[in-house]
Design a protein around this motif. Structure first.
Motif, PDB file in Angstrom:
ATOM      1  N   LEU A 253     -83.181 -24.394 -23.493  1.00  0.00           N
ATOM      2  CA  LEU A 253     -82.896 -24.742 -24.881  1.00  0.00           C
ATOM      3  C   LEU A 253     -84.194 -25.118 -25.582  1.00  0.00           C
ATOM      4  CD1 LEU A 253     -80.714 -25.303 -27.076  1.00  0.00           C
ATOM      5  CD2 LEU A 253     -80.693 -27.684 -26.255  1.00  0.00           C
ATOM      6  N   LEU A 254     -84.411 -24.583 -26.784  1.00  0.00           N
ATOM      7  CA  LEU A 254     -85.597 -24.892 -27.578  1.00  0.00           C
ATOM      8  C   LEU A 254     -85.201 -25.662 -28.818  1.00  0.00           C
ATOM      9  CD1 LEU A 254     -88.642 -24.532 -28.297  1.00  0.00           C
ATOM     10  CD2 LEU A 254     -87.954 -22.441 -29.525  1.00  0.00           C
ATOM     11  N   ILE A 255     -85.802 -26.834 -29.003  1.00  0.00           N
ATOM     12  CA  ILE A 255     -85.664 -27.578 -30.245  1.00  0.00           C
ATOM     13  C   ILE A 255     -86.781 -27.135 -31.176  1.00  0.00           C
ATOM     14  CG2 ILE A 255     -85.727 -29.855 -31.335  1.00  0.00           C
ATOM     15  CD1 ILE A 255     -84.816 -31.005 -28.593  1.00  0.00           C
TER      16      ILE A 255
ATOM     17  N   MET B 279     -73.635 -18.980 -37.116  1.00  0.00           N
ATOM     18  CA  MET B 279     -74.197 -19.929 -36.143  1.00  0.00           C
ATOM     19  C   MET B 279     -74.839 -19.158 -34.994  1.00  0.00           C
ATOM     20  SD  MET B 279     -72.258 -22.950 -34.011  1.00  0.00           S
ATOM     21  CE  MET B 279     -73.126 -23.900 -32.757  1.00  0.00           C
ATOM     22  N   ASN B 280     -75.999 -19.618 -34.554  1.00  0.00           N
ATOM     23  CA  ASN B 280     -76.678 -19.016 -33.408  1.00  0.00           C
ATOM     24  C   ASN B 280     -76.099 -19.629 -32.135  1.00  0.00           C
ATOM     25  OD1 ASN B 280     -78.344 -17.562 -35.175  1.00  0.00           O
ATOM     26  ND2 ASN B 280     -79.775 -19.273 -35.323  1.00  0.00           N
ATOM     27  N   GLU B 281     -75.361 -18.832 -31.392  1.00  0.00           N
ATOM     28  CA  GLU B 281     -74.606 -19.333 -30.248  1.00  0.00           C
ATOM     29  C   GLU B 281     -75.524 -19.742 -29.098  1.00  0.00           C
ATOM     30  OE1 GLU B 281     -71.415 -19.929 -29.928  1.00  0.00           O
ATOM     31  OE2 GLU B 281     -70.840 -19.180 -31.909  1.00  0.00           O
ATOM     32  N   LEU B 282     -75.147 -20.823 -28.434  1.00  0.00           N
ATOM     33  CA  LEU B 282     -75.860 -21.290 -27.251  1.00  0.00           C
ATOM     34  C   LEU B 282     -75.356 -20.551 -26.019  1.00  0.00           C
ATOM     35  CD1 LEU B 282     -75.696 -25.155 -27.814  1.00  0.00           C
ATOM     36  CD2 LEU B 282     -77.604 -23.651 -28.350  1.00  0.00           C
ATOM     37  N   THR B 283     -76.270 -20.255 -25.099  1.00  0.00           N
ATOM     38  CA  THR B 283     -75.864 -19.747 -23.797  1.00  0.00           C
ATOM     39  C   THR B 283     -75.313 -20.901 -22.964  1.00  0.00           C
ATOM     40  OG1 THR B 283     -77.999 -20.167 -22.742  1.00  0.00           O
ATOM     41  CG2 THR B 283     -77.738 -18.049 -23.901  1.00  0.00           C
ATOM     42  N   THR B 284     -74.740 -20.585 -21.823  1.00  0.00           N
ATOM     43  CA  THR B 284     -74.205 -21.630 -20.946  1.00  0.00           C
ATOM     44  C   THR B 284     -75.301 -22.611 -20.532  1.00  0.00           C
ATOM     45  OG1 THR B 284     -72.495 -20.155 -20.107  1.00  0.00           O
ATOM     46  CG2 THR B 284     -73.031 -22.076 -18.756  1.00  0.00           C
TER      47      THR B 284
ATOM     48  N   ARG C 174     -75.791 -26.710 -21.465  1.00  0.00           N
ATOM     49  CA  ARG C 174     -76.078 -27.782 -20.520  1.00  0.00           C
ATOM     50  C   ARG C 174     -77.271 -28.603 -20.985  1.00  0.00           C
ATOM     51  NH1 ARG C 174     -72.849 -30.002 -17.466  1.00  0.00           N
ATOM     52  NH2 ARG C 174     -74.428 -30.441 -15.889  1.00  0.00           N
ATOM     53  N   GLY C 175     -78.277 -27.926 -21.527  1.00  0.00           N
ATOM     54  CA  GLY C 175     -79.415 -28.643 -22.079  1.00  0.00           C
ATOM     55  C   GLY C 175     -79.016 -29.517 -23.249  1.00  0.00           C
ATOM     56  N   MET C 176     -78.142 -29.002 -24.101  1.00  0.00           N
ATOM     57  CA  MET C 176     -77.676 -29.770 -25.255  1.00  0.00           C
ATOM     58  C   MET C 176     -76.907 -31.015 -24.799  1.00  0.00           C
ATOM     59  SD  MET C 176     -77.875 -29.630 -28.524  1.00  0.00           S
ATOM     60  CE  MET C 176     -77.128 -30.402 -29.961  1.00  0.00           C
ATOM     61  N   ALA C 177     -76.072 -30.859 -23.803  1.00  0.00           N
ATOM     62  CA  ALA C 177     -75.330 -31.999 -23.281  1.00  0.00           C
ATOM     63  C   ALA C 177     -76.263 -33.059 -22.714  1.00  0.00           C
ATOM     64  CB  ALA C 177     -74.338 -31.536 -22.217  1.00  0.00           C
ATOM     65  N   ALA C 178     -77.352 -32.614 -22.090  1.00  0.00           N
ATOM     66  CA  ALA C 178     -78.282 -33.546 -21.446  1.00  0.00           C
ATOM     67  C   ALA C 178     -79.014 -34.430 -22.446  1.00  0.00           C
ATOM     68  CB  ALA C 178     -79.296 -32.768 -20.604  1.00  0.00           C
ATOM     69  N   ILE C 179     -79.199 -33.953 -23.682  1.00  0.00           N
ATOM     70  CA  ILE C 179     -79.943 -34.735 -24.675  1.00  0.00           C
ATOM     71  C   ILE C 179     -79.025 -35.475 -25.637  1.00  0.00           C
ATOM     72  CG2 ILE C 179     -81.950 -33.214 -24.541  1.00  0.00           C
ATOM     73  CD1 ILE C 179     -81.055 -31.921 -27.173  1.00  0.00           C
ATOM     74  N   SER C 180     -77.728 -35.517 -25.320  1.00  0.00           N
ATOM     75  CA  SER C 180     -76.743 -36.097 -26.221  1.00  0.00           C
ATOM     76  C   SER C 180     -76.125 -37.365 -25.646  1.00  0.00           C
ATOM     77  CB  SER C 180     -75.634 -35.086 -26.526  1.00  0.00           C
ATOM     78  OG  SER C 180     -76.158 -33.927 -27.149  1.00  0.00           O
ATOM     79  N   THR C 181     -75.659 -38.205 -26.526  1.00  0.00           N
ATOM     80  CA  THR C 181     -74.948 -39.428 -26.154  1.00  0.00           C
ATOM     81  C   THR C 181     -73.549 -39.075 -25.653  1.00  0.00           C
ATOM     82  OG1 THR C 181     -73.922 -39.715 -28.328  1.00  0.00           O
ATOM     83  CG2 THR C 181     -76.146 -40.632 -28.026  1.00  0.00           C
ATOM     84  N   PRO C 182     -72.845 -40.046 -25.055  1.00  0.00           N
ATOM     85  CA  PRO C 182     -71.450 -39.783 -24.681  1.00  0.00           C
ATOM     86  C   PRO C 182     -70.591 -39.382 -25.878  1.00  0.00           C
ATOM     87  CG  PRO C 182     -72.252 -41.724 -23.539  1.00  0.00           C
ATOM     88  CD  PRO C 182     -73.315 -41.340 -24.534  1.00  0.00           C
TER      89      PRO C 182
END
Length: 299
Positions: free
Chosen positions: A164-166, A1-6, A10-18
């Motif tokens: 974060l890049l999609i 897995m390609n690990e996310l930075t801190t 935060r970017g991943m959390a921002a584009i996600s549902t609860p």
């Protein structure tokens, strides 16, 4: 897995549902959006940039602000929706880097960047996350190909910017390839494209629905822990939520929906547009979120 930075987390959390699943309204289309504005008096080609910008602003106002995130383009929508306060403070902004259309070289398709766009420019436009589209044929392109080099380069640049890049991948039919041949190859093309993108460092993927539960599970396996979201690819809402339900049940991390939500809800008339977006598109988004989070099984 390609690990996310801190910062990427935060970017991943921002584009996600609860519930922790990606859910993004895709509204970065330009010509495609003009094409569905059915009430243009002289056809889609008569729609001005200002009218398209107005439509995008209303799409944000009446639909996108109800989602965790919205994907917008830097040519028409931005920076207007941020500067004018149209974009809600709790809705994350994903900025698309890819220009409309593509170039063809030796039978293969290549997208281009919007002129002047960089990871730093995404930040300057108020973006929380970036998105770039690549056309891929993994049976013709490998880890040493031009497209692989482009993916690696942008992933590295975005990581350096704390962005974060999609990575959006579209597979496509080659000249001389029959529809039957392409249909037979399609699931494996999506699976192997995911594998190639992850090998190039991708940390989040946006992919076509690969056609079945079995193929979705194989995409998840190929992604090796990297989250992937299903794109709507212009299908109708009913079809898309079924696809999303199957994909999520087999490891997908969410959905990025564009035309399946709003393609029959846009108009040149602001009054008609508001009415359709709020009574037709918004309930679709709410249903899609329930399916993404596993609260509703698509029938």
């Amino acid at each position: 897995m390609n690990e996310l930075t801190t910062l990427e987390r935060r970017g991943m959390a921002a584009i996600s549902t609860p519930g922790g699943k990606m859910l993004i309204v895709a509204a970065d289309q330009r010509n495609g959006m003009k094409a569905v504005m059915h009430d243009a008096p002289n056809g889609p080609s008569s729609i001005t940039t200002e009218q398209l910008s107005d439509a995008k602003a209303d799409l944000v106002r009446f639909l996108g602000n109800a989602a965790p995130a919205i994907l917008l383009d830097p040519e028409v929508a931005l920076p207007r929706v941020a500067d004018e306060g149209v974009l809600a403070r709790d809705t994350a902004l994903v900025v698309g880097l890819d220009a409309s259309g593509f170039d063809t070289v030796d039978g293969l398709q290549y997208t281009n960047f919007v002129a002047g766009m960089t990871p730093r420019k995404v930040r300057e436009l108020g973006g929380d996350v970036a998105k770039m589209l690549w056309y891929v044929r993994p049976d013709r392109q490998d880890a040493q190909s031009r497209v692989a080099d482009e993916i690696r380069e942008l992933v590295t640049a975005c990581t350096a910017e704390g962005l974060l890049l999609i990575v959006e991948i579209l597979v496509y039919r080659l000249d001389g390839e029959t529809e039957a041949e392409y249909a037979a190859a399609f699931p494996s093309l999506v699976i192997e494209s995911a594998r190639l993108a992850v090998d190039c460092g991708s940390k989040v993927l946006k992919l076509q629905y690969p056609g079945s539960a079995e193929a979705s599970a194989l995409v998840t396996e190929a992604a090796a822990g990297v989250p992937w979201a299903v794109l709507s690819a212009g299908v109708d809402h009913e079809t898309f939520i079924k696809q999303v339900g199957i994909a999520v049940a087999n490891g997908a991390g969410g959905a990025m929906a564009g035309r399946s939500l709003w393609k029959d809800s846009l108009a040149v008339s602001a009054e008609v547009r508001e009415q359709l977006l709020t009574t037709r598109a918004l309930p679709r988004l709410q249903e899609l979120e329930a399916v993404v989070d596993g609260l509703l099984v698509a029938s």
